[in-house]
Design an enzyme around this catalytic site. Structure first.
Site, PDB file in Angstrom:
ATOM      1  N   LYS A 243       5.686  13.120  15.604  1.00 26.29           N
ATOM      2  CA  LYS A 243       5.308  14.273  15.637  1.00 26.29           C
ATOM      3  C   LYS A 243       5.075  14.478  14.519  1.00 26.29           C
ATOM      4  CE  LYS A 243       3.845  18.735  15.817  1.00 26.29           C
ATOM      5  NZ  LYS A 243       3.439  19.420  14.494  1.00 26.29           N
ATOM      6  N   LYS A 414       3.460  20.310  22.044  1.00 27.81           N
ATOM      7  CA  LYS A 414       4.334  20.032  20.713  1.00 27.81           C
ATOM      8  C   LYS A 414       6.266  20.146  21.265  1.00 27.81           C
ATOM      9  CE  LYS A 414       2.379  23.512  18.504  1.00 27.81           C
ATOM     10  NZ  LYS A 414       2.461  23.753  16.542  1.00 27.81           N
TER      11      LYS A 414
HETATM   12  P1  ATP Z   1       2.064  22.906  13.349  1.00 25.29           P
HETATM   13  O1  ATP Z   1       2.629  23.890  12.609  1.00 25.29           O
HETATM   14  O2  ATP Z   1       3.330  22.554  14.300  1.00 25.29           O
HETATM   15  O3  ATP Z   1       2.258  21.273  12.628  1.00 25.29           O
HETATM   16  P2  ATP Z   1      -0.522  23.379  13.792  1.00 25.29           P
HETATM   17  O4  ATP Z   1      -0.644  25.075  14.236  1.00 25.29           O
HETATM   18  O5  ATP Z   1      -0.819  22.745  12.475  1.00 25.29           O
HETATM   19  O6  ATP Z   1       1.541  23.200  14.373  1.00 25.29           O
HETATM   20  P3  ATP Z   1      -0.916  22.049  16.128  1.00 25.29           P
HETATM   21  O7  ATP Z   1      -1.902  22.092  16.910  1.00 25.29           O
HETATM   22  O8  ATP Z   1      -0.115  22.769  16.506  1.00 25.29           O
HETATM   23  O9  ATP Z   1      -1.122  22.507  14.957  1.00 25.29           O
HETATM   24  O10 ATP Z   1      -0.060  20.499  16.187  1.00 25.29           O
HETATM   25  C1  ATP Z   1      -1.108  19.842  16.565  1.00 25.29           C
HETATM   26  C2  ATP Z   1      -0.400  18.806  14.582  1.00 25.29           C
HETATM   27  O11 ATP Z   1       0.579  18.216  14.916  1.00 25.29           O
HETATM   28  C3  ATP Z   1      -1.786  18.288  14.620  1.00 25.29           C
HETATM   29  O12 ATP Z   1      -3.193  18.949  13.313  1.00 25.29           O
HETATM   30  C4  ATP Z   1      -1.254  16.678  13.252  1.00 25.29           C
HETATM   31  O13 ATP Z   1      -1.715  17.429  12.047  1.00 25.29           O
HETATM   32  C5  ATP Z   1      -0.080  16.387  13.823  1.00 25.29           C
HETATM   33  N1  ATP Z   1       0.248  15.648  13.909  1.00 25.29           N
HETATM   34  C6  ATP Z   1       1.242  14.871  13.484  1.00 25.29           C
HETATM   35  N2  ATP Z   1       2.068  13.758  15.355  1.00 25.29           N
HETATM   36  C7  ATP Z   1       0.606  14.060  15.764  1.00 25.29           C
HETATM   37  C8  ATP Z   1       0.452  12.869  17.041  1.00 25.29           C
HETATM   38  N3  ATP Z   1       1.290  12.066  17.208  1.00 25.29           N
HETATM   39  N4  ATP Z   1      -0.814  13.426  17.912  1.00 25.29           N
HETATM   40  C9  ATP Z   1      -1.617  14.593  17.314  1.00 25.29           C
HETATM   41  N5  ATP Z   1      -1.348  15.335  16.465  1.00 25.29           N
HETATM   42  C10 ATP Z   1      -0.019  15.394  15.715  1.00 25.29           C
END
Ligand code: ATP
Length: 553
Positions: A243, A414
């Site tokens: 991630k 995550k």
């Molecule tokens: P966070 O604040 O933890 O980034 P978020 O609210 O922005 O979370 P989430 O849906 O919780 O979004 O987490 C997904 C996000 O993680 C994706 O939108 C992307 O930007 C990021 N990401 C990083 N690496 C990956 C990956 N390998 N696969 C998918 N998403 C990833």
């Protein structure tokens, strides 16, 4: 269409709190809207002239006040009194228009087209003389408006409709107006991200079809308590990926044309010419839509904090210099469209193999690290390696699952070591003291409460902010001030901040009944709008996880 018809519709919507009644008012209105105006009318009913998330009209409440005073000929104190009593710049404008001192004879009829035309020009106005041009555009509308029309024009321009129309209501109204299933309408929205287009497509009997250069709402992840739980959930069908802590992109390619979209479906190709060039070279397909994460890196290739990247996202000029100063890497992890084929329903296993065939890594543009395993030991070694490399954690994905646009359905989980943060909306700001008196010094944080249908406060953030960030936040908030009293400014709920904290507590201090202990700013979420912020349900869930020791420090 005359704008007065739309104003009547807004008034009807405002007069009821019942969702079904709102749906029927809209359904009837959409049904009788001429086809060539449907696009604008549907967006206007949501209080928008651009599809959601795209373009902020950039009109501060202060400027709007000045325009209302000019157009109505009222004194400043009359405006302030009307605003104090109504708490709404729209209603204040309406009241002053009624007692308008200027001549209204010869007023021309205002059309919805004219309102859209002038409003859409606002974000284009930049640089010298732009303030005057903006004033002229809005004044032209208000001068031609009736008092009721003025109420809604002011609210549209300020991005604060207050008629209680949610996306779900618009979806159901479109479905009913054009005899379609709400599920089909939802699907149309997934692949267009634009309710205006959804309505016109529904009216023409079209079904959802993906198209290159039309961004798709992005699939989201849920949080897993830990790696073990995440792996167990998917059994043999788990993939573990790094991630990356960066910026989500959706890259669209058609022949040699490339467009890059951000998570809120805004085009960011201009800020990232380096990614555009790499995507052109590395995505070996005539037509495709693929997704990945952009990370800022140092000279040794190690990831840099998100703040560095956000400087690139913000920058609208001297882009080449920024490209040199802050190099980025792209790690692609999904593909949803390839050579005319919609891959969203295909399982991730297949999408990943299509992505591997399509992306030929070069110059910092490559694939995410991806391991397919059900073995905890192997997955944990991968996880530790990611943490050691300075990454945020891992994503555990269900290899059998389709791509679900815009949804957190639990197919992606995550896993992070650090304590979960919250994305909150700033609703009030308090002036700083001493050295920081030119800036706001503390900020009231709120989240949406679905049951109460309003924002509720959960804490006050005063630390964690560097002077640079404070200044940036102050600049953004100053433009959003609704009213100021005793050093406390009430602001439009539009700025989202990611907040870390010591603990979540139950507390009577705030109307949510919960309080964050020592909240501190992690970053301003430029890429998120208020609709993407967290809600009270999540705060309560984190509170419960904390109680059983699952939320880590
Ligand atoms: P966070 O604040 O933890 O980034 P978020 O609210 O922005 O979370 P989430 O849906 O919780 O979004 O987490 C997904 C996000 O993680 C994706 O939108 C992307 O930007 C990021 N990401 C990083 N690496 C990956 C990956 N390998 N696969 C998918 N998403 C990833």
């Amino acid at each position: 269409m005359d704008y007065s018809e739309l104003a009547d519709c807004y008034e009807k919507l405002e007069s009821t709190t019942k969702k079904l009644q709102k749906r029927d008012i809209l359904n009837e209105f959409y049904f009788r809207t001429p086809k060539n105006e449907l696009y604008d009318i549907v967006l206007l009913s949501l209080g928008q002239v651009f599809p959601s998330g795209q373009e902020n009209l950039g009109i501060a409440s202060e400027l709007m006040k000045k325009i209302i005073i000019n157009v109505t000929g009222a004194a400043e104190k009359e405006f302030d009194a009307a605003f104090r009593e109504t708490g709404d710049p729209g209603l204040a404008a309406e009241r002053l228009m009624k007692s308008r001192k200027q001549n209204t004879l010869g007023r021309r009829k205002l059309t919805t087209r004219k309102v859209v035309e002038n409003t859409k020009k606002l974000p284009e106005m930049q640089g010298k003389g732009s303030r005057e041009k903006k004033i002229a555009l809005i004044s032209e509308l208000l001068s031609a408006a009736s008092p009721k029309e003025a109420r809604y024009i002011v609210r549209t321009v300020l991005g604060e409709m207050r008629v209680g129309v949610a996306a779900g209501t618009v979806r159901d109204a479109i479905a009913k107006a054009f005899s379609r299933e709400p599920r089909d309408i939802e699907h149309l929205f997934d692949v267009t991200g634009d309710f205006g287009r959804v309505a016109t497509m529904a009216a023409e009997g079209k079904t959802a079809k993906m198209e290159v250069f039309v961004p798709v709402r992005m699939m989201l992840a849920e949080r897993a308590p830990d790696l073990k739980a995440a792996l167990e959930k998917f059994g043999m069908a788990a993939a573990v990926e790094t991630k990356y802590d960066g910026f989500r992109i959706q890259a669209h390619k058609k022949n040699s044309d490339i467009k890059i979209f951000s998570r809120n479906l805004e085009e960011v190709s201009r800020q990232f010419p380096d990614i555009v060039a790499h995507a052109r070279e590395c995505m070996r397909a005539k037509q495709c839509i693929a997704e990945g994460e952009v990370v800022a890196i140092d000279r040794k290739g190690n990831p840099l904090p998100f703040q560095m990247l956000s400087r690139r996202i913000q920058r609208k000029h001297s882009i080449d210099e920024m490209v040199r100063q802050i190099p980025v890497q792209v790690r692609m992890f999904d593909i949803i469209y390839l050579e005319g084929e919609n891959l969203m329903k295909s399982p991730l296993k297949e999408r990943w193999s299509r992505l591997k065939e399509t992306v030929k890594p070069a110059g910092g543009f490559g694939l995410a690290e991806h391991l397919e395993t059900a073995d905890y030991k192997e997955a944990n070694a991968f996880y530790q390696k990611a943490l050691d490399a300075g990454q945020e954690g891992v994503m555990v994905k269900n290899l059998d699952a389709p791509y679900q646009p815009g949804k957190r359905v639990g197919y992606w989980l995550k896993v992070k070591e650090i304590m979960e943060t919250l994305d909150c909306i700033i609703t009030k700001a308090v002036a700083g003291e001493g050295k920081r008196s030119a800036w706001f010094g503390s900020f009231l944080l709120s989240v949406w409460d679905e049951k109460k249908e309003k924002l509720v406060e959960i804490g006050k953030m005063a630390s964690g902010t560097t002077e640079e960030e404070l200044e940036k936040l102050t600049q953004m908030l100053k433009k959003a001030v609704i009213r100021e009293q005793d050093r406390i400014a009430e602001v439009m709920p539009e700025i989202v901040v990611e907040v870390a904290y010591e603990e979540i507590q139950k507390s009577p201090t705030y109307d949510s009944g919960m309080a964050l202990r020592f909240p501190r700013l992690k970053r301003i979420r430029y890429d998120k709008g208020p609709a993407d912020a967290d809600n009270i349900k999540r705060v309560k869930k984190l509170f419960a996880m904390q109680a059983i020791g699952k939320s880590k420090q």
